[in-house]
Design a protein around this motif. Structure first.
Motif, PDB file in Angstrom:
ATOM      1  N   LEU A   3       0.804  -1.215   0.000  1.00 18.51           N
ATOM      2  CA  LEU A   3       0.000   0.000   0.000  1.00 18.51           C
ATOM      3  C   LEU A   3       0.838   1.267   0.000  1.00 18.51           C
ATOM      4  O   LEU A   3       0.310   2.356  -0.133  1.00 18.51           O
ATOM      5  CB  LEU A   3      -0.930   0.006   1.221  1.00 18.51           C
ATOM      6  N   LEU A   4       2.118   1.135   0.163  1.00 15.00           N
ATOM      7  CA  LEU A   4       2.985   2.299   0.236  1.00 15.00           C
ATOM      8  C   LEU A   4       3.410   2.754  -1.162  1.00 15.00           C
ATOM      9  O   LEU A   4       4.566   3.015  -1.412  1.00 15.00           O
ATOM     10  CB  LEU A   4       4.213   1.997   1.091  1.00 15.00           C
ATOM     11  N   MET A   5       2.452   2.862  -2.039  1.00 16.42           N
ATOM     12  CA  MET A   5       2.745   3.312  -3.387  1.00 16.42           C
ATOM     13  C   MET A   5       3.022   4.812  -3.345  1.00 16.42           C
ATOM     14  O   MET A   5       2.430   5.537  -2.573  1.00 16.42           O
ATOM     15  CB  MET A   5       1.559   3.013  -4.305  1.00 16.42           C
ATOM     16  N   LEU A   6       3.879   5.243  -4.188  1.00 19.29           N
ATOM     17  CA  LEU A   6       4.270   6.634  -4.195  1.00 19.29           C
ATOM     18  C   LEU A   6       3.305   7.494  -4.981  1.00 19.29           C
ATOM     19  O   LEU A   6       2.876   7.129  -6.064  1.00 19.29           O
ATOM     20  CB  LEU A   6       5.663   6.782  -4.831  1.00 19.29           C
ATOM     21  N   ALA A   7       2.976   8.658  -4.439  1.00 17.70           N
ATOM     22  CA  ALA A   7       2.204   9.638  -5.186  1.00 17.70           C
ATOM     23  C   ALA A   7       3.110  10.283  -6.213  1.00 17.70           C
ATOM     24  O   ALA A   7       2.656  10.774  -7.236  1.00 17.70           O
ATOM     25  CB  ALA A   7       1.637  10.691  -4.239  1.00 17.70           C
ATOM     26  N   GLY A   8       4.378  10.307  -5.940  1.00 15.53           N
ATOM     27  CA  GLY A   8       5.341  10.894  -6.862  1.00 15.53           C
ATOM     28  C   GLY A   8       6.656  11.078  -6.153  1.00 15.53           C
ATOM     29  O   GLY A   8       6.710  11.137  -4.941  1.00 15.53           O
ATOM     30  N   PHE A   9       7.703  11.106  -6.930  1.00 14.09           N
ATOM     31  CA  PHE A   9       9.018  11.361  -6.356  1.00 14.09           C
ATOM     32  C   PHE A   9       9.233  12.857  -6.271  1.00 14.09           C
ATOM     33  O   PHE A   9       8.715  13.615  -7.058  1.00 14.09           O
ATOM     34  CB  PHE A   9      10.125  10.748  -7.224  1.00 14.09           C
ATOM     35  N   VAL A  10      10.013  13.261  -5.312  1.00 12.30           N
ATOM     36  CA  VAL A  10      10.321  14.655  -5.123  1.00 12.30           C
ATOM     37  C   VAL A  10      11.823  14.812  -5.250  1.00 12.30           C
ATOM     38  O   VAL A  10      12.581  14.009  -4.725  1.00 12.30           O
ATOM     39  CB  VAL A  10       9.840  15.134  -3.731  1.00 12.30           C
ATOM     40  N   ALA A  31      -1.672   8.840   2.089  1.00 12.21           N
ATOM     41  CA  ALA A  31      -1.602   9.849   3.151  1.00 12.21           C
ATOM     42  C   ALA A  31      -1.280  11.234   2.600  1.00 12.21           C
ATOM     43  O   ALA A  31      -0.966  12.138   3.353  1.00 12.21           O
ATOM     44  CB  ALA A  31      -0.561   9.437   4.188  1.00 12.21           C
ATOM     45  N   GLY A  32      -1.376  11.419   1.299  1.00 13.25           N
ATOM     46  CA  GLY A  32      -1.053  12.701   0.681  1.00 13.25           C
ATOM     47  C   GLY A  32      -2.209  13.675   0.605  1.00 13.25           C
ATOM     48  O   GLY A  32      -2.041  14.822   0.201  1.00 13.25           O
ATOM     49  N   GLU A  33      -3.398  13.215   0.962  1.00 17.79           N
ATOM     50  CA  GLU A  33      -4.586  14.071   1.003  1.00 17.79           C
ATOM     51  C   GLU A  33      -5.294  13.856   2.332  1.00 17.79           C
ATOM     52  O   GLU A  33      -5.299  12.758   2.877  1.00 17.79           O
ATOM     53  CB  GLU A  33      -5.557  13.730  -0.130  1.00 17.79           C
ATOM     54  N   ASP A 151      -8.398   6.427  11.299  1.00 21.27           N
ATOM     55  CA  ASP A 151      -8.901   5.292  10.513  1.00 21.27           C
ATOM     56  C   ASP A 151      -9.962   5.719   9.501  1.00 21.27           C
ATOM     57  O   ASP A 151      -9.968   5.253   8.362  1.00 21.27           O
ATOM     58  CB  ASP A 151      -9.465   4.208  11.433  1.00 21.27           C
ATOM     59  N   ALA A 152     -10.881   6.608   9.900  1.00 17.96           N
ATOM     60  CA  ALA A 152     -11.952   7.051   8.998  1.00 17.96           C
ATOM     61  C   ALA A 152     -11.381   7.834   7.816  1.00 17.96           C
ATOM     62  O   ALA A 152     -11.846   7.675   6.679  1.00 17.96           O
ATOM     63  CB  ALA A 152     -12.964   7.901   9.768  1.00 17.96           C
ATOM     64  N   GLN A 153     -10.383   8.672   8.050  1.00 21.53           N
ATOM     65  CA  GLN A 153      -9.781   9.449   6.968  1.00 21.53           C
ATOM     66  C   GLN A 153      -9.023   8.555   5.996  1.00 21.53           C
ATOM     67  O   GLN A 153      -9.087   8.746   4.777  1.00 21.53           O
ATOM     68  CB  GLN A 153      -8.853  10.524   7.545  1.00 21.53           C
ATOM     69  N   LEU A 154      -8.325   7.564   6.521  1.00 20.60           N
ATOM     70  CA  LEU A 154      -7.614   6.623   5.662  1.00 20.60           C
ATOM     71  C   LEU A 154      -8.595   5.822   4.816  1.00 20.60           C
ATOM     72  O   LEU A 154      -8.409   5.645   3.609  1.00 20.60           O
ATOM     73  CB  LEU A 154      -6.736   5.694   6.503  1.00 20.60           C
ATOM     74  N   GLU A 155      -9.674   5.354   5.434  1.00 28.98           N
ATOM     75  CA  GLU A 155     -10.697   4.605   4.690  1.00 28.98           C
ATOM     76  C   GLU A 155     -11.344   5.492   3.620  1.00 28.98           C
ATOM     77  O   GLU A 155     -11.622   5.031   2.516  1.00 28.98           O
ATOM     78  CB  GLU A 155     -11.756   4.060   5.651  1.00 28.98           C
ATOM     79  N   ASN A 157      -9.915   7.930   1.977  1.00 27.95           N
ATOM     80  CA  ASN A 157      -8.950   8.004   0.871  1.00 27.95           C
ATOM     81  C   ASN A 157      -8.950   6.713   0.059  1.00 27.95           C
ATOM     82  O   ASN A 157      -8.878   6.751  -1.168  1.00 27.95           O
ATOM     83  CB  ASN A 157      -7.540   8.292   1.387  1.00 27.95           C
ATOM     84  N   ARG A 158      -9.051   5.586   0.719  1.00 27.38           N
ATOM     85  CA  ARG A 158      -9.085   4.310   0.007  1.00 27.38           C
ATOM     86  C   ARG A 158     -10.333   4.193  -0.855  1.00 27.38           C
ATOM     87  O   ARG A 158     -10.267   3.718  -1.983  1.00 27.38           O
ATOM     88  CB  ARG A 158      -9.007   3.138   1.004  1.00 27.38           C
ATOM     89  N   ARG A 159     -11.484   4.627  -0.325  1.00 28.96           N
ATOM     90  CA  ARG A 159     -12.727   4.576  -1.107  1.00 28.96           C
ATOM     91  C   ARG A 159     -12.657   5.508  -2.319  1.00 28.96           C
ATOM     92  O   ARG A 159     -13.277   5.237  -3.336  1.00 28.96           O
ATOM     93  CB  ARG A 159     -13.933   4.941  -0.232  1.00 28.96           C
ATOM     94  N   LYS A 160     -11.924   6.608  -2.190  1.00 22.21           N
ATOM     95  CA  LYS A 160     -11.759   7.529  -3.319  1.00 22.21           C
ATOM     96  C   LYS A 160     -10.827   6.950  -4.373  1.00 22.21           C
ATOM     97  O   LYS A 160     -10.680   7.515  -5.447  1.00 22.21           O
ATOM     98  CB  LYS A 160     -11.173   8.867  -2.833  1.00 22.21           C
ATOM     99  N   GLY A 161     -10.165   5.860  -4.039  1.00 22.92           N
ATOM    100  CA  GLY A 161      -9.267   5.223  -5.008  1.00 22.92           C
ATOM    101  C   GLY A 161      -7.846   5.727  -4.950  1.00 22.92           C
ATOM    102  O   GLY A 161      -7.067   5.498  -5.868  1.00 22.92           O
ATOM    103  N   ILE A 162      -7.475   6.399  -3.859  1.00 23.26           N
ATOM    104  CA  ILE A 162      -6.102   6.870  -3.705  1.00 23.26           C
ATOM    105  C   ILE A 162      -5.270   5.685  -3.243  1.00 23.26           C
ATOM    106  O   ILE A 162      -5.506   5.142  -2.169  1.00 23.26           O
ATOM    107  CB  ILE A 162      -6.002   8.023  -2.693  1.00 23.26           C
ATOM    108  N   GLU A 163      -4.365   5.244  -4.056  1.00 24.50           N
ATOM    109  CA  GLU A 163      -3.541   4.083  -3.697  1.00 24.50           C
ATOM    110  C   GLU A 163      -2.116   4.483  -3.722  1.00 24.50           C
ATOM    111  O   GLU A 163      -1.300   4.486  -4.388  1.00 24.50           O
ATOM    112  CB  GLU A 163      -3.824   2.910  -4.628  1.00 24.50           C
TER     113      GLU A 163
END
Length: 163
Positions: A3-10, A31-33, A151-155, A157-163
Motif C-alpha cells: 500500500l505504500l505506493m508513491l504519489a510521486g518522487f520529489v 496519506a497525501g490528502e 482510521d476514517a480518513q484513511l478509509e 482516501n481508500r474509497r476515493k481510489g487513492i492508492e
C-alpha cells in the motif's frame, strides 16, 4: 508495504559546506490528502501537500552525521461543513532504511487560520537527523511524508481510489 505506493518522487537537493547525496523523499499516496469530515454536515475542509523539498548537510567526526531540512507546501480549502475559521491537522515525516524498516517518525502539528478566505496555501518546515553508517550516504535512507490520518480518513482516501 504494497500500500505504500508513491504519489510521486520529489527532487532532493543538498546544500551546506559538506554536500552529499540526500535520501530519496516521497509522499505516501494514501496519506497525501486529508479530508476532515464534519459530523453530519459534510466536508469541513480538505488539505493536500505538494512541492516537498529536502536539503542536506553532512558533518564528520567519529560518526558521520547528516541533517535534512524538509519543506512542504499545504493547500487547505474550506468545505461546506466547516465551522469556524481554523483548521488543525498533523503530518508526519518518517525515515526508513532501504528495506522499509522505520528508523524514526516525527509528527508535526499545523494550524491554519482562513481569516475569511476560502483557501489558504502555507509552507511548513521540519528537519531530520541521521547518524550514518560509517562510509554511508543519504542513499541508504528514504524519507516518507504524509498526513497523520485517523482510521476514517484513511478509509475515505481508500474509497476515493487513492492508492
Amino acid at each position: 508495504m504494497a500500500l505504500l505506493m508513491l504519489a510521486g518522487f520529489v527532487v532532493a537537493s543538498c546544500s551546506g559546506a559538506k554536500k552529499g547525496v540526500c535520501p530519496r523523499i516521497a509522499v505516501l499516496a494514501q496519506a497525501g490528502e486529508l479530508t476532515q469530515l464534519s459530523g453530519g454536515n459534510g466536508i469541513g475542509y480538505t488539505a493536500t501537500m505538494s512541492d516537498v523539498r529536502v536539503e542536506c548537510e553532512y558533518k564528520t567526526g567519529d560518526l558521520q552525521e547528516m541533517t535534512a531540512d524538509i519543506s512542504t507546501r499545504f493547500t487547505v480549502t474550506k468545505g461546506p461543513g466547516m465551522q469556524g475559521d481554523t483548521a488543525r491537522f498533523s503530518y508526519f515525516v518518517s525515515v526508513t532504511d532501504r528495506r522499509g524498516n522505520v528508523l524514526n517518525k516525527r509528527v508535526f502539528p499545523v494550524t491554519v487560520n482562513f481569516r475569511g478566505r476560502q483557501s489558504v496555501t502555507i509552507t511548513d518546515s521540519s528537519w531530520q537527523y541521521y547518524r550514518l553508517i560509517r562510509g554511508g550516504t543519504g542513499l541508504a535512507y528514504e524519507i516518507w511524508i504524509g498526513f497523520q490520518l485517523n482510521d476514517a480518513q484513511l478509509e475515505y482516501n481508500r474509497r476515493k481510489g487513492i492508492e
